[in-house]
Motif scaffolding. Structure first.
Motif, PDB file in Angstrom:
ATOM      1  N   ASP B  68      -4.758   1.246  10.080  1.00 14.58           N
ATOM      2  CA  ASP B  68      -5.061   1.431   8.401  1.00 14.58           C
ATOM      3  C   ASP B  68      -4.527  -0.071   7.882  1.00 14.58           C
ATOM      4  O   ASP B  68      -3.367  -0.404   8.036  1.00 14.58           O
ATOM      5  CB  ASP B  68      -4.213   2.486   7.803  1.00 14.58           C
ATOM      6  N   TRP B  69      -5.401  -0.792   7.636  1.00 12.56           N
ATOM      7  CA  TRP B  69      -5.064  -2.228   7.266  1.00 12.56           C
ATOM      8  C   TRP B  69      -4.434  -2.479   6.235  1.00 12.56           C
ATOM      9  O   TRP B  69      -3.310  -3.228   6.214  1.00 12.56           O
ATOM     10  CB  TRP B  69      -6.379  -2.976   7.223  1.00 12.56           C
ATOM     11  N   GLU B  70      -4.727  -1.460   5.163  1.00 12.99           N
ATOM     12  CA  GLU B  70      -4.116  -1.852   3.785  1.00 12.99           C
ATOM     13  C   GLU B  70      -2.310  -1.071   4.027  1.00 12.99           C
ATOM     14  O   GLU B  70      -1.646  -1.913   3.356  1.00 12.99           O
ATOM     15  CB  GLU B  70      -4.523  -0.752   2.965  1.00 12.99           C
ATOM     16  N   GLU B  71      -2.215  -0.255   4.997  1.00 10.68           N
ATOM     17  CA  GLU B  71      -0.749   0.205   5.088  1.00 10.68           C
ATOM     18  C   GLU B  71      -0.213  -0.797   5.646  1.00 10.68           C
ATOM     19  O   GLU B  71       0.822  -1.330   5.268  1.00 10.68           O
ATOM     20  CB  GLU B  71      -1.097   1.500   5.878  1.00 10.68           C
ATOM     21  N   LYS B  72      -0.637  -1.460   6.688  1.00 10.23           N
ATOM     22  CA  LYS B  72       0.004  -2.628   7.256  1.00 10.23           C
ATOM     23  C   LYS B  72       0.401  -3.699   6.376  1.00 10.23           C
ATOM     24  O   LYS B  72       1.353  -4.452   6.534  1.00 10.23           O
ATOM     25  CB  LYS B  72      -0.921  -3.441   8.323  1.00 10.23           C
ATOM     26  N   MET B  73      -0.825  -4.181   5.632  1.00  8.07           N
ATOM     27  CA  MET B  73      -0.697  -5.125   4.700  1.00  8.07           C
ATOM     28  C   MET B  73       0.709  -5.077   3.670  1.00  8.07           C
ATOM     29  O   MET B  73       1.267  -5.961   3.210  1.00  8.07           O
ATOM     30  CB  MET B  73      -1.838  -5.550   3.981  1.00  8.07           C
ATOM     31  N   ILE B  74       0.491  -3.879   3.220  1.00  9.25           N
ATOM     32  CA  ILE B  74       1.526  -3.545   2.417  1.00  9.25           C
ATOM     33  C   ILE B  74       3.133  -3.648   2.892  1.00  9.25           C
ATOM     34  O   ILE B  74       4.088  -4.087   2.400  1.00  9.25           O
ATOM     35  CB  ILE B  74       1.506  -1.978   1.581  1.00  9.25           C
ATOM     36  N   SER B  75       3.189  -2.961   4.032  1.00 11.05           N
ATOM     37  CA  SER B  75       4.564  -3.547   4.697  1.00 11.05           C
ATOM     38  C   SER B  75       4.857  -4.631   4.931  1.00 11.05           C
ATOM     39  O   SER B  75       5.917  -5.291   4.624  1.00 11.05           O
ATOM     40  CB  SER B  75       4.506  -2.602   6.169  1.00 11.05           C
ATOM     41  N   TRP B  76       3.761  -5.542   5.568  1.00 14.50           N
ATOM     42  CA  TRP B  76       3.961  -7.144   5.819  1.00 14.50           C
ATOM     43  C   TRP B  76       4.527  -7.852   4.524  1.00 14.50           C
ATOM     44  O   TRP B  76       5.014  -8.688   4.372  1.00 14.50           O
ATOM     45  CB  TRP B  76       2.767  -7.618   6.459  1.00 14.50           C
ATOM     46  N   GLN B  77       3.537  -7.554   3.365  1.00  9.20           N
ATOM     47  CA  GLN B  77       4.032  -8.251   2.160  1.00  9.20           C
ATOM     48  C   GLN B  77       5.205  -8.080   1.657  1.00  9.20           C
ATOM     49  O   GLN B  77       5.773  -9.019   1.217  1.00  9.20           O
ATOM     50  CB  GLN B  77       2.904  -7.710   0.892  1.00  9.20           C
ATOM     51  N   TYR B 109      -0.124 -13.363  10.696  1.00  9.37           N
ATOM     52  CA  TYR B 109      -0.465 -12.444   9.437  1.00  9.37           C
ATOM     53  C   TYR B 109       0.722 -12.689   8.518  1.00  9.37           C
ATOM     54  O   TYR B 109       0.739 -12.978   7.229  1.00  9.37           O
ATOM     55  CB  TYR B 109      -0.568 -10.833   9.626  1.00  9.37           C
TER      56      TYR B 109
END
Lengths: 234, 234
Positions: B68-77, B109
């Motif tokens: 889930d790309w969005e879940e990843k991005m939220i965590s990384w952000q 990323y």
């Protein structure tokens, strides 16, 4: 038991050696290194200098840079015999090689020529293209990407195929092959996604983040590498 | 000025870190590292442990392993914001990544998500396949040879082409793809010229110098890599 160690020095900055390589060098008895040209110190030797102990015996030997395979083999066999004798006499012997010993190094030929009873160990190093990617902070590969390392000495067809089939392509030894390489990259519209580095991580490093102004007739240092990044924005 | 450092730990043996990476870690204020699974220590953290100073603040953060790309991005952000704030407050911050930061790492990323005013530096590491070649003392490439690094997650067609067009091929992440990979290597008569290493340079390393007895149904560790050496005798 005494041993022969092949140690990668990394691309140029002494601190890019591995901790293992640096520690091993401190306790070596003998260090073999290719003879420097024109009385200047060899690059590999200057990289490891901070890690050498004062008692170390440095044996600079002549590794002929020739296409005459027989001449090469005779020189290497002589050096391999000398190394084997040193190790058999109980001395720990190191041979240093720029970058990584398993990436475009003549070290593996030397290794094959050592006497069979000599124990050997190879210590990896940071290859120049690995260092380049970190310097420009652009990944060689992520996720499902493929990357290839291709010497620019191969045919135009092979270079074209390599670029077609991979996401990132490292082109080694481009200096004398710009008339072959540039038209391929121009046609693929990749000039602005190709970086060019000479002498990576060394004091005299030259770095270009695009090669759109590079000409077929430009003169580059022998130690020049391109990375073609098909999927990166920069 | 405070800075953010991405540091490659190498494949597993602490001594395969670079001198630069080890020295930098000694003077960091904060170290970010992916949270370990099941209360065990993370591999990257155990590799750098000999080089950490007692005052270092270690911030283990959760990097979700999900498609889930969005879940990843939220965590990384969220993590990138925290890192940016730490650096802006004057602290030197490091993030460690297994192998080399520019080879199949999520580090890039994270780097992209840091605030623009944060100064960053990436320190290369020994990639696992580079280490493997030194361990078995078989060069990845010599002279005019080409080599490619291909994740076994790509199509059979791409793997076949990669093997056809290169002299040496590193196949990453082969564990779940034996039914795709083995028939290709069998047909090309390369099973006996393929080595298989799991957990390279770690205590639990497993090494096979041929895969002729490997079966499609065999279970391999997730950290398994093959090197197909078309031109080597061993």
């Amino acid at each position: 038991m005494a041993k022969f160690y092949g140690i990668g020095t990394g691309p140029g900055d002494s601190d890019l050696m591995t901790v293992k390589g640096a520690n091993l060098l401190k306790k070596m008895s003998v260090l073999y290194t290719p003879e420097a040209k024109k009385a200047s110190k060899s690059l590999a030797l200057s990289i490891v200098e901070p890690f050498l102990n004062p008692e170390l015996e440095i044996k600079q030997r002549h590794f002929p840079m020739t296409n005459d395979w027989e001449e090469k083999m005779i020189s290497w066999q002589t050096i391999a015999k000398e190394i084997s004798a040193d190790v058999r006499s109980g001395q720990d012997v190191a041979f240093i090689t720029l970058g990584d010993p398993m990436v475009y190094s003549t070290y593996s030929y030397l290794l094959d020529l050592l006497d069979d009873d000599i124990e050997t160990e190879t210590v990896p190093g940071i290859a120049s293209f690995i260092s380049m990617a970190s310097q420009v902070q652009l990944p060689l590969c992520i996720d499902e990407e493929k990357f290839a390392v291709i010497p620019a000495t191969v045919s135009a067809e092979e270079i074209k195929n390599g670029i077609l089939q991979n996401d990132t392509v490292v082109l080694m030894k481009v200096a004398n092959h710009l008339p072959k390489v540039l038209p391929i990259l121009r046609e693929a519209n990749l000039l602005e996604q190709t970086i060019l580095i000479s002498h990576a991580s060394q004091a005299k490093e030259v770095r270009q983040m695009t090669i759109k102004n590079l000409k077929e007739t430009d003169k580059l240092s022998y130690f020049s590498t391109m990375i073609v990044y098909k999927n990166r924005q920069f």
